[in-house]
Write a protein that holds these residues in place. Structure first.
Motif, PDB file in Angstrom:
ATOM      1  N   PHE A 157       0.834  -1.204   0.000  1.00  0.00           N
ATOM      2  CA  PHE A 157       0.000   0.000   0.000  1.00  0.00           C
ATOM      3  C   PHE A 157       0.867   1.252   0.000  1.00  0.00           C
ATOM      4  CE2 PHE A 157      -2.501   3.380   1.893  1.00  0.00           C
ATOM      5  CZ  PHE A 157      -3.703   3.269   1.219  1.00  0.00           C
ATOM      6  N   VAL A 158       1.886   1.257   0.847  1.00  0.00           N
ATOM      7  CA  VAL A 158       2.783   2.414   0.926  1.00  0.00           C
ATOM      8  C   VAL A 158       3.508   2.605  -0.404  1.00  0.00           C
ATOM      9  CG1 VAL A 158       4.904   3.286   2.013  1.00  0.00           C
ATOM     10  CG2 VAL A 158       3.070   2.324   3.423  1.00  0.00           C
ATOM     11  N   ASP A 159       4.025   1.515  -0.967  1.00  0.00           N
ATOM     12  CA  ASP A 159       4.750   1.606  -2.240  1.00  0.00           C
ATOM     13  C   ASP A 159       3.851   2.116  -3.359  1.00  0.00           C
ATOM     14  OD1 ASP A 159       6.974   0.611  -0.917  1.00  0.00           O
ATOM     15  OD2 ASP A 159       6.775  -1.424  -1.740  1.00  0.00           O
ATOM     16  N   GLU A 160       2.648   1.564  -3.466  1.00  0.00           N
ATOM     17  CA  GLU A 160       1.722   1.979  -4.513  1.00  0.00           C
ATOM     18  C   GLU A 160       1.245   3.412  -4.300  1.00  0.00           C
ATOM     19  OE1 GLU A 160       0.735   0.607  -7.422  1.00  0.00           O
ATOM     20  OE2 GLU A 160       2.222  -0.949  -7.037  1.00  0.00           O
ATOM     21  N   SER A 161       1.061   3.804  -3.040  1.00  0.00           N
ATOM     22  CA  SER A 161       0.651   5.183  -2.749  1.00  0.00           C
ATOM     23  C   SER A 161       1.708   6.162  -3.231  1.00  0.00           C
ATOM     24  CB  SER A 161       0.421   5.372  -1.246  1.00  0.00           C
ATOM     25  OG  SER A 161      -0.693   4.631  -0.824  1.00  0.00           O
TER      26      SER A 161
END
Length: 73
Positions: free
Chosen positions: A13-17
């Motif tokens: 989630f953090v990477d995609e955000s």
């Protein structure tokens, strides 16, 4: 192999955000803000429709791969 899904999901989630933020900055030159003249309900509804399309595609591809693996097992 057993994986801790919470950790994996959180990191994804953090990477995609971060990727989406960078994509938005490249496209629009500014971060998403409130009172920006857009209709967030309409934008979200369109995103949900896109999500449904992606999930349908994934199901079809998964079913096809599963059937091929079953035939060759």
């Amino acid at each position: 192999m057993i994986k801790k899904i919470w950790d994996l999901a959180t990191q994804r989630f953090v990477d995609e955000s971060k990727t989406q933020y960078e994509k938005g900055m490249k496209t629009y030159g500014v971060p998403l803000t409130n009172f920006n003249g857009r209709n967030p309900y309409k934008d979200a509804r369109e995103e949900v429709i896109d999500l449904h399309q992606y999930l349908t595609q994934a199901e079809e591809e998964f079913d096809t791969v599963a059937k091929l693996l079953y035939v060759h097992a």
